[in-house]
Write a protein that holds these residues in place. Structure first.
Motif, PDB file in Angstrom:
ATOM      1  N   VAL A   2     -18.388  21.284 -26.412  1.00 28.67           N
ATOM      2  CA  VAL A   2     -17.154  21.373 -25.966  1.00 28.67           C
ATOM      3  C   VAL A   2     -16.296  20.183 -26.206  1.00 28.67           C
ATOM      4  CG1 VAL A   2     -16.978  20.546 -23.283  1.00 28.67           C
ATOM      5  CG2 VAL A   2     -19.102  21.072 -23.375  1.00 28.67           C
ATOM      6  N   TYR A   3     -15.489  21.702 -26.122  1.00 27.84           N
ATOM      7  CA  TYR A   3     -14.259  20.270 -26.492  1.00 27.84           C
ATOM      8  C   TYR A   3     -13.199  20.693 -25.905  1.00 27.84           C
ATOM      9  CZ  TYR A   3     -15.907  21.469 -30.881  1.00 27.84           C
ATOM     10  OH  TYR A   3     -16.281  21.748 -32.005  1.00 27.84           O
ATOM     11  N   ASN A   4     -11.865  19.408 -26.074  1.00 27.60           N
ATOM     12  CA  ASN A   4     -10.971  19.940 -25.025  1.00 27.60           C
ATOM     13  C   ASN A   4      -9.393  21.016 -25.809  1.00 27.60           C
ATOM     14  OD1 ASN A   4      -7.884  19.454 -24.697  1.00 27.60           O
ATOM     15  ND2 ASN A   4      -8.067  16.986 -23.944  1.00 27.60           N
ATOM     16  N   LEU A   9      -6.685  25.027 -29.250  1.00 24.45           N
ATOM     17  CA  LEU A   9      -5.016  26.044 -29.828  1.00 24.45           C
ATOM     18  C   LEU A   9      -4.498  25.521 -30.571  1.00 24.45           C
ATOM     19  CD1 LEU A   9      -5.001  26.447 -25.991  1.00 24.45           C
ATOM     20  CD2 LEU A   9      -5.434  27.854 -27.513  1.00 24.45           C
ATOM     21  N   ASP A  10      -4.344  24.157 -30.962  1.00 23.38           N
ATOM     22  CA  ASP A  10      -3.331  23.877 -31.874  1.00 23.38           C
ATOM     23  C   ASP A  10      -4.056  24.152 -33.323  1.00 23.38           C
ATOM     24  OD1 ASP A  10      -2.436  21.750 -34.077  1.00 23.38           O
ATOM     25  OD2 ASP A  10      -2.507  20.126 -32.548  1.00 23.38           O
ATOM     26  N   PRO A  11      -2.975  25.365 -33.867  1.00 22.48           N
ATOM     27  CA  PRO A  11      -3.144  25.388 -35.246  1.00 22.48           C
ATOM     28  C   PRO A  11      -3.924  24.296 -36.443  1.00 22.48           C
ATOM     29  CG  PRO A  11      -1.272  26.688 -34.953  1.00 22.48           C
ATOM     30  CD  PRO A  11      -1.705  25.838 -33.733  1.00 22.48           C
ATOM     31  N   ILE A  26     -19.067  32.377 -26.964  1.00 17.27           N
ATOM     32  CA  ILE A  26     -17.844  32.816 -26.281  1.00 17.27           C
ATOM     33  C   ILE A  26     -16.846  31.811 -26.089  1.00 17.27           C
ATOM     34  CG2 ILE A  26     -17.806  33.293 -23.535  1.00 17.27           C
ATOM     35  CD1 ILE A  26     -20.056  34.948 -23.909  1.00 17.27           C
ATOM     36  N   ILE A  27     -15.846  31.345 -25.553  1.00 20.09           N
ATOM     37  CA  ILE A  27     -14.562  30.351 -25.497  1.00 20.09           C
ATOM     38  C   ILE A  27     -14.669  30.138 -23.854  1.00 20.09           C
ATOM     39  CG2 ILE A  27     -13.612  28.993 -25.603  1.00 20.09           C
ATOM     40  CD1 ILE A  27     -14.053  29.921 -28.789  1.00 20.09           C
ATOM     41  N   VAL A  28     -14.876  29.384 -23.125  1.00 21.69           N
ATOM     42  CA  VAL A  28     -14.353  29.789 -21.688  1.00 21.69           C
ATOM     43  C   VAL A  28     -13.265  28.011 -21.461  1.00 21.69           C
ATOM     44  CG1 VAL A  28     -14.933  29.135 -19.161  1.00 21.69           C
ATOM     45  CG2 VAL A  28     -16.318  30.098 -21.055  1.00 21.69           C
ATOM     46  N   PHE A  29     -12.369  28.783 -21.506  1.00 25.46           N
ATOM     47  CA  PHE A  29     -11.230  27.022 -20.790  1.00 25.46           C
ATOM     48  C   PHE A  29     -10.977  27.321 -19.388  1.00 25.46           C
ATOM     49  CE2 PHE A  29      -9.730  29.996 -24.452  1.00 25.46           C
ATOM     50  CZ  PHE A  29      -9.330  28.285 -25.817  1.00 25.46           C
ATOM     51  N   ASP A  30     -11.353  25.595 -19.244  1.00 24.61           N
ATOM     52  CA  ASP A  30     -11.353  25.461 -18.011  1.00 24.61           C
ATOM     53  C   ASP A  30      -9.425  24.485 -18.259  1.00 24.61           C
ATOM     54  OD1 ASP A  30     -11.778  24.301 -14.922  1.00 24.61           O
ATOM     55  OD2 ASP A  30     -12.304  22.270 -16.049  1.00 24.61           O
ATOM     56  N   GLU A  31      -8.807  24.703 -16.556  1.00 28.82           N
ATOM     57  CA  GLU A  31      -7.657  24.242 -16.524  1.00 28.82           C
ATOM     58  C   GLU A  31      -7.102  25.539 -17.368  1.00 28.82           C
ATOM     59  OE1 GLU A  31      -6.507  21.889 -14.689  1.00 28.82           O
ATOM     60  OE2 GLU A  31      -9.166  21.562 -14.069  1.00 28.82           O
ATOM     61  N   ALA A  32      -7.490  26.518 -17.493  1.00 32.43           N
ATOM     62  CA  ALA A  32      -6.763  27.138 -18.268  1.00 32.43           C
ATOM     63  C   ALA A  32      -4.540  27.717 -18.258  1.00 32.43           C
ATOM     64  CB  ALA A  32      -7.521  29.296 -18.040  1.00 32.43           C
ATOM     65  N   SER A  37       1.893  25.542 -21.637  1.00 32.40           N
ATOM     66  CA  SER A  37       2.046  24.767 -22.347  1.00 32.40           C
ATOM     67  C   SER A  37       2.043  23.539 -23.108  1.00 32.40           C
ATOM     68  CB  SER A  37       2.503  23.732 -21.074  1.00 32.40           C
ATOM     69  OG  SER A  37       1.039  22.977 -20.123  1.00 32.40           O
ATOM     70  N   VAL A  38       0.404  23.991 -22.630  1.00 30.75           N
ATOM     71  CA  VAL A  38      -0.068  23.230 -24.534  1.00 30.75           C
ATOM     72  C   VAL A  38      -0.213  24.432 -25.050  1.00 30.75           C
ATOM     73  CG1 VAL A  38      -2.508  23.182 -25.116  1.00 30.75           C
ATOM     74  CG2 VAL A  38      -1.912  22.313 -22.758  1.00 30.75           C
ATOM     75  N   CYS A  39      -0.391  25.520 -25.705  1.00 26.76           N
ATOM     76  CA  CYS A  39       0.537  26.249 -26.717  1.00 26.76           C
ATOM     77  C   CYS A  39       2.088  25.902 -27.318  1.00 26.76           C
ATOM     78  CB  CYS A  39       0.337  27.838 -26.356  1.00 26.76           C
ATOM     79  SG  CYS A  39      -1.277  27.788 -26.156  1.00 26.76           S
ATOM     80  N   ILE A  40       3.030  25.742 -26.306  1.00 27.87           N
ATOM     81  CA  ILE A  40       4.206  25.688 -26.326  1.00 27.87           C
ATOM     82  C   ILE A  40       4.426  24.175 -27.235  1.00 27.87           C
ATOM     83  CG2 ILE A  40       6.663  24.960 -26.101  1.00 27.87           C
ATOM     84  CD1 ILE A  40       5.973  27.126 -22.821  1.00 27.87           C
ATOM     85  N   GLU A  41       3.356  23.305 -26.790  1.00 25.23           N
ATOM     86  CA  GLU A  41       3.338  21.847 -27.425  1.00 25.23           C
ATOM     87  C   GLU A  41       2.838  21.801 -28.790  1.00 25.23           C
ATOM     88  OE1 GLU A  41       1.270  17.562 -26.372  1.00 25.23           O
ATOM     89  OE2 GLU A  41       2.250  18.858 -24.459  1.00 25.23           O
ATOM     90  N   ALA A  42       1.677  22.438 -29.077  1.00 23.97           N
ATOM     91  CA  ALA A  42       1.352  22.562 -29.943  1.00 23.97           C
ATOM     92  C   ALA A  42       1.875  23.388 -31.124  1.00 23.97           C
ATOM     93  CB  ALA A  42      -0.136  23.228 -29.641  1.00 23.97           C
ATOM     94  N   LEU A  43       2.923  24.462 -30.869  1.00 23.74           N
ATOM     95  CA  LEU A  43       3.463  24.968 -31.578  1.00 23.74           C
ATOM     96  C   LEU A  43       5.636  24.388 -32.081  1.00 23.74           C
ATOM     97  CD1 LEU A  43       2.165  28.753 -31.402  1.00 23.74           C
ATOM     98  CD2 LEU A  43       1.429  27.005 -33.098  1.00 23.74           C
ATOM     99  N   SER A  44       5.582  23.937 -31.024  1.00 27.54           N
ATOM    100  CA  SER A  44       6.932  23.038 -31.327  1.00 27.54           C
ATOM    101  C   SER A  44       6.962  22.026 -32.427  1.00 27.54           C
ATOM    102  CB  SER A  44       7.393  22.737 -29.752  1.00 27.54           C
ATOM    103  OG  SER A  44       7.599  23.760 -28.733  1.00 27.54           O
ATOM    104  N   VAL A  45       8.222  22.211 -32.839  1.00 25.79           N
ATOM    105  CA  VAL A  45       8.874  20.963 -33.844  1.00 25.79           C
ATOM    106  C   VAL A  45       9.868  20.153 -32.942  1.00 25.79           C
ATOM    107  CG1 VAL A  45       7.456  22.211 -35.389  1.00 25.79           C
ATOM    108  CG2 VAL A  45       9.844  22.379 -34.652  1.00 25.79           C
ATOM    109  N   THR A  46      10.036  19.095 -33.305  1.00 25.04           N
ATOM    110  CA  THR A  46      10.911  18.236 -33.181  1.00 25.04           C
ATOM    111  C   THR A  46      11.849  17.855 -33.982  1.00 25.04           C
ATOM    112  OG1 THR A  46      10.080  16.886 -31.096  1.00 25.04           O
ATOM    113  CG2 THR A  46      12.101  15.569 -31.978  1.00 25.04           C
ATOM    114  N   ILE A  47      13.229  18.635 -34.064  1.00 29.86           N
ATOM    115  CA  ILE A  47      14.518  18.065 -34.756  1.00 29.86           C
ATOM    116  C   ILE A  47      15.712  17.091 -34.344  1.00 29.86           C
ATOM    117  CG2 ILE A  47      16.083  19.506 -36.418  1.00 29.86           C
ATOM    118  CD1 ILE A  47      14.658  22.034 -36.033  1.00 29.86           C
ATOM    119  N   ASN A  48      15.453  16.387 -35.245  1.00 27.49           N
ATOM    120  CA  ASN A  48      16.835  15.871 -34.977  1.00 27.49           C
ATOM    121  C   ASN A  48      18.190  15.562 -36.220  1.00 27.49           C
ATOM    122  OD1 ASN A  48      15.907  14.477 -37.506  1.00 27.49           O
ATOM    123  ND2 ASN A  48      14.336  12.289 -36.066  1.00 27.49           N
TER     124      ASN A  48
END
Length: 101
Positions: A2-4, A9-11, A26-32, A37-48
């Motif tokens: 069992v994993y979060n 999804l985080d590479p 077989i992988i089952v995603f709860d709260e799919a 939003s998790v994919c977007i967050e995991a693959l996003s970067v912050t640029i300043n």
């Protein structure tokens, strides 16, 4: 296991986690409904501004170094070409080029 699902999804983390899975898992995603939003967050970067300034300076240094290497390589290539032509002339395999003076 069992994993979060963020771990799957985080590479950066997924490679380590997936090593523990069987080949036929077989992988089952709860709260799919939150996966997008998790994919977007995991693959996003912050640029300043500071990061952009550092990247700009790095690109400038890289560009200067590439130009320097090109000049050096061009000079070395010309020298090698002249050595090759001189060697062929010395061996009588190539006629001396005529001077266009």
């Amino acid at each position: 296991l069992v994993y979060n699902y963020q771990y799957m999804l985080d590479p950066k983390v997924a490679k380590m986690v997936s090593k523990e899975l069987e080949a036929e898992s077989i992988i089952v995603f709860d709260e799919a409904h939150n996966i997008d939003s998790v994919c977007i967050e995991a693959l996003s970067v912050t640029i300043n501004d500071r990061g952009l300034d550092q990247a700009t300076r790095s690109l400038g240094r890289l560009s200067s170094e590439v130009s320097r290497i090109k000049r050096s390589d061009n000079r070395r290539l010309q020298e090698e070409y002249q050595n090759l032509v001189s060697g062929l002339i010395d061996q009588g395999l190539l006629n001396q080029p005529a001077n266009n003076s």
